[in-house]
Design a protein around this motif. Structure first.
Motif, PDB file in Angstrom:
ATOM      1  N   LEU A  29       0.836  -1.191   0.000  1.00  0.00           N
ATOM      2  CA  LEU A  29       0.000   0.000   0.000  1.00  0.00           C
ATOM      3  C   LEU A  29       0.876   1.247   0.000  1.00  0.00           C
ATOM      4  N   VAL A  30       0.519   2.213  -0.834  1.00  0.00           N
ATOM      5  CA  VAL A  30       1.270   3.465  -0.913  1.00  0.00           C
ATOM      6  C   VAL A  30       0.285   4.630  -0.866  1.00  0.00           C
ATOM      7  N   GLU A  31       0.446   5.484   0.145  1.00  0.00           N
ATOM      8  CA  GLU A  31      -0.428   6.642   0.297  1.00  0.00           C
ATOM      9  C   GLU A  31       0.136   7.849  -0.433  1.00  0.00           C
ATOM     10  N   SER A  32      -0.757   8.756  -0.797  1.00  0.00           N
ATOM     11  CA  SER A  32      -0.357  10.040  -1.377  1.00  0.00           C
ATOM     12  C   SER A  32      -1.433  11.062  -1.052  1.00  0.00           C
ATOM     13  N   GLY A  33      -1.053  12.345  -1.208  1.00  0.00           N
ATOM     14  CA  GLY A  33      -2.037  13.413  -1.076  1.00  0.00           C
ATOM     15  C   GLY A  33      -2.008  14.186   0.222  1.00  0.00           C
ATOM     16  N   GLY A  34      -1.100  13.860   1.105  1.00  0.00           N
ATOM     17  CA  GLY A  34      -1.038  14.594   2.355  1.00  0.00           C
ATOM     18  C   GLY A  34      -0.426  15.969   2.187  1.00  0.00           C
ATOM     19  N   GLY A  56     -10.568  24.134   8.475  1.00  0.00           N
ATOM     20  CA  GLY A  56     -11.735  24.353   7.620  1.00  0.00           C
ATOM     21  C   GLY A  56     -11.545  23.902   6.191  1.00  0.00           C
ATOM     22  N   GLY A  57     -10.318  23.599   5.833  1.00  0.00           N
ATOM     23  CA  GLY A  57     -10.019  23.187   4.466  1.00  0.00           C
ATOM     24  C   GLY A  57     -10.237  21.700   4.242  1.00  0.00           C
ATOM     25  N   SER A  58      -9.846  21.261   3.034  1.00  0.00           N
ATOM     26  CA  SER A  58     -10.061  19.877   2.625  1.00  0.00           C
ATOM     27  C   SER A  58      -8.783  19.288   2.036  1.00  0.00           C
ATOM     28  N   LEU A  59      -8.676  17.976   2.164  1.00  0.00           N
ATOM     29  CA  LEU A  59      -7.617  17.209   1.514  1.00  0.00           C
ATOM     30  C   LEU A  59      -8.202  15.871   1.115  1.00  0.00           C
ATOM     31  N   ARG A  60      -7.624  15.281   0.075  1.00  0.00           N
ATOM     32  CA  ARG A  60      -7.998  13.923  -0.289  1.00  0.00           C
ATOM     33  C   ARG A  60      -6.751  13.058  -0.319  1.00  0.00           C
ATOM     34  N   LEU A  61      -6.780  12.014   0.482  1.00  0.00           N
ATOM     35  CA  LEU A  61      -5.703  11.037   0.478  1.00  0.00           C
ATOM     36  C   LEU A  61      -6.065   9.889  -0.452  1.00  0.00           C
TER      37      LEU A  61
END
Length: 124
Positions: A4-9, A15-20
């Motif tokens: 498994l490899v995560e990305s997007g941090g 109040g903002g948004s992120l998608r991992l």
């Protein structure tokens, strides 16, 4: 064995948004439940949320319910964590996880594979 490899941090204001994203390889992705855990500085790793094999069922920790959404694309072997209305207390290293036992909230010692972790920092 699934890898498994995560990305997007990264860094985001409160109040903002992120998608991992979590890309899986080396196994039959659709056979595994998938989820996210996180570990804040000085704290133990904790469950964030999970998604079933088909994606039809999700489960969330109370602390993120209504703000975070997990989804998966079995054709792309990828699971996502959409994080909205972020708070400073969401700051943590986020880990993608996969498991095959039939529960949405597995004991961490029953997780088959972990990602390397990715840092999310929410500034106030």
């Amino acid at each position: 064995q699934v890898q498994l490899v995560e990305s997007g941090g990264g860094l985001v204001q409160a109040g903002g948004s992120l998608r991992l994203s979590c890309a899986a390889s080396g196994g039959t992705f659709s056979r595994y439940l998938m989820g996210w855990f996180r570990q804040a500085p000085g704290k133990e790793r904790e469950f964030v949320g999970a998604i079933s094999w088909s994606g039809g069922t999700t489960s969330y920790a109370d602390s993120v319910k209504g703000r975070f959404t997990i989804s998966r694309d079995n054709a792309k072997n990828t699971v996502y964590l959409q994080m909205n209305s972020l708070k400073p207390e969401d700051t943590a290293v986020y880990y993608c996880a996969s498991w095959s036992i039939g529960t949405m909230t597995p004991p961490q010692n029953r997780v088959n594979a972990w990602g390397q972790g990715i840092l999310v920092t929410v500034s106030s």
